[in-house]
Design a protein around this motif. Structure first.
Motif, mmCIF file in Angstrom:
data_model
loop_
_atom_site.group_PDB
_atom_site.id
_atom_site.type_symbol
_atom_site.label_atom_id
_atom_site.label_comp_id
_atom_site.label_asym_id
_atom_site.label_seq_id
_atom_site.Cartn_x
_atom_site.Cartn_y
_atom_site.Cartn_z
ATOM 1 N N PHE A 181 0.822 -1.206 0.000
ATOM 2 C CA PHE A 181 0.000 0.000 0.000
ATOM 3 C C PHE A 181 0.860 1.261 0.000
ATOM 4 O O PHE A 181 0.653 2.179 -0.794
ATOM 5 C CB PHE A 181 -0.950 -0.015 1.216
ATOM 6 N N LEU A 182 1.856 1.304 0.901
ATOM 7 C CA LEU A 182 2.699 2.497 0.977
ATOM 8 C C LEU A 182 3.610 2.628 -0.244
ATOM 9 O O LEU A 182 3.869 3.739 -0.705
ATOM 10 C CB LEU A 182 3.512 2.487 2.274
ATOM 11 N N SER A 183 4.056 1.501 -0.798
ATOM 12 C CA SER A 183 4.858 1.538 -2.028
ATOM 13 C C SER A 183 4.053 2.136 -3.178
ATOM 14 O O SER A 183 4.561 2.949 -3.948
ATOM 15 C CB SER A 183 5.337 0.137 -2.406
ATOM 16 N N LYS A 184 2.789 1.725 -3.284
ATOM 17 C CA LYS A 184 1.913 2.263 -4.341
ATOM 18 C C LYS A 184 1.674 3.753 -4.171
ATOM 19 O O LYS A 184 1.309 4.436 -5.117
ATOM 20 C CB LYS A 184 0.560 1.532 -4.347
ATOM 21 N N ILE A 217 -6.078 -1.102 11.764
ATOM 22 C CA ILE A 217 -5.638 0.125 11.104
ATOM 23 C C ILE A 217 -6.298 0.264 9.746
ATOM 24 O O ILE A 217 -6.320 -0.673 8.950
ATOM 25 C CB ILE A 217 -4.106 0.104 10.924
ATOM 26 N N ASN A 218 -6.792 1.436 9.494
ATOM 27 C CA ASN A 218 -7.279 1.796 8.170
ATOM 28 C C ASN A 218 -6.061 2.328 7.411
ATOM 29 O O ASN A 218 -5.460 3.317 7.835
ATOM 30 C CB ASN A 218 -8.362 2.871 8.319
ATOM 31 N N PRO A 219 -5.652 1.669 6.316
ATOM 32 C CA PRO A 219 -4.459 2.130 5.589
ATOM 33 C C PRO A 219 -4.506 3.603 5.188
ATOM 34 O O PRO A 219 -3.485 4.289 5.228
ATOM 35 C CB PRO A 219 -4.414 1.214 4.356
ATOM 36 N N ASP A 220 -5.682 4.099 4.833
ATOM 37 C CA ASP A 220 -5.789 5.510 4.467
ATOM 38 C C ASP A 220 -5.502 6.421 5.661
ATOM 39 O O ASP A 220 -4.906 7.483 5.522
ATOM 40 C CB ASP A 220 -7.174 5.818 3.883
ATOM 41 N N GLU A 221 -5.932 5.986 6.855
ATOM 42 C CA GLU A 221 -5.650 6.750 8.074
ATOM 43 C C GLU A 221 -4.143 6.764 8.351
ATOM 44 O O GLU A 221 -3.566 7.797 8.675
ATOM 45 C CB GLU A 221 -6.390 6.118 9.267
ATOM 46 N N LEU A 222 -3.490 5.612 8.184
ATOM 47 C CA LEU A 222 -2.041 5.534 8.359
ATOM 48 C C LEU A 222 -1.337 6.446 7.357
ATOM 49 O O LEU A 222 -0.413 7.180 7.718
ATOM 50 C CB LEU A 222 -1.544 4.094 8.206
ATOM 51 N N LEU A 223 -1.775 6.430 6.116
ATOM 52 C CA LEU A 223 -1.191 7.279 5.081
ATOM 53 C C LEU A 223 -1.323 8.757 5.457
ATOM 54 O O LEU A 223 -0.366 9.529 5.304
ATOM 55 C CB LEU A 223 -1.867 7.007 3.724
ATOM 56 N N GLU A 224 -2.458 9.134 5.981
ATOM 57 C CA GLU A 224 -2.685 10.518 6.409
ATOM 58 C C GLU A 224 -1.728 10.907 7.537
ATOM 59 O O GLU A 224 -1.134 11.977 7.528
ATOM 60 C CB GLU A 224 -4.139 10.694 6.852
ATOM 61 N N VAL A 225 -1.558 10.002 8.511
ATOM 62 C CA VAL A 225 -0.637 10.265 9.618
ATOM 63 C C VAL A 225 0.788 10.418 9.084
ATOM 64 O O VAL A 225 1.508 11.343 9.478
ATOM 65 C CB VAL A 225 -0.714 9.122 10.675
#
Length: 118
Positions: free
Chosen positions: A21-24, A105-113
């Protein structure tokens, strides 16, 4: 973006999901499933950010956090745990964590953080 992120999570499937997810989303991501492997990656790389699970098979995420902050003080750290009690959050912040997220964890929430920490 070229921000290098370390993910340390003992749940292999969840770890790979976050890595992908983070790589993308434009990050360079390396991952480990235990503290020993995380320390090896930290010897060879400089990470702008780390996402650390609190409970690992060989140590806690706080132990990794302390070592990372000692070696790479500019690194930002997000501590994650499914045991989202206030005591763990307090320990994490006291040890130098920049953010704390409880599982699931919601991946989008992690991305926002992550974006807010950069």
């Amino acid at each position: 973006m070229n921000v290098k992120i370390l993910i340390v999570e003992d749940d292999v499937i969840f770890c790979k999901l976050l890595t992908k997810f983070l790589s993308k989303n434009g990050f360079e991501v390396m991952d480990a499933q235990n503290g020993k492997d995380a320390f090896e990656l930290m010897e060879l790389n400089v990470f702008k950010l780390a996402v650390l699970d609190y409970r690992l098979p060989d140590m806690t995420g706080i132990e990794i956090l302390r070592t990372l902050k000692e070696k790479q003080p500019e690194s930002k750290v997000v501590l994650i745990t499914r045991y989202g009690d206030q005591e763990v959050a307090s320990k994490a912040i006291a040890a130098g964590a920049d953010a704390f997220i409880s599982k699931p964890i919601n991946p989008d929430e992690l991305l926002e953080v992550i974006k807010n920490l950069n």
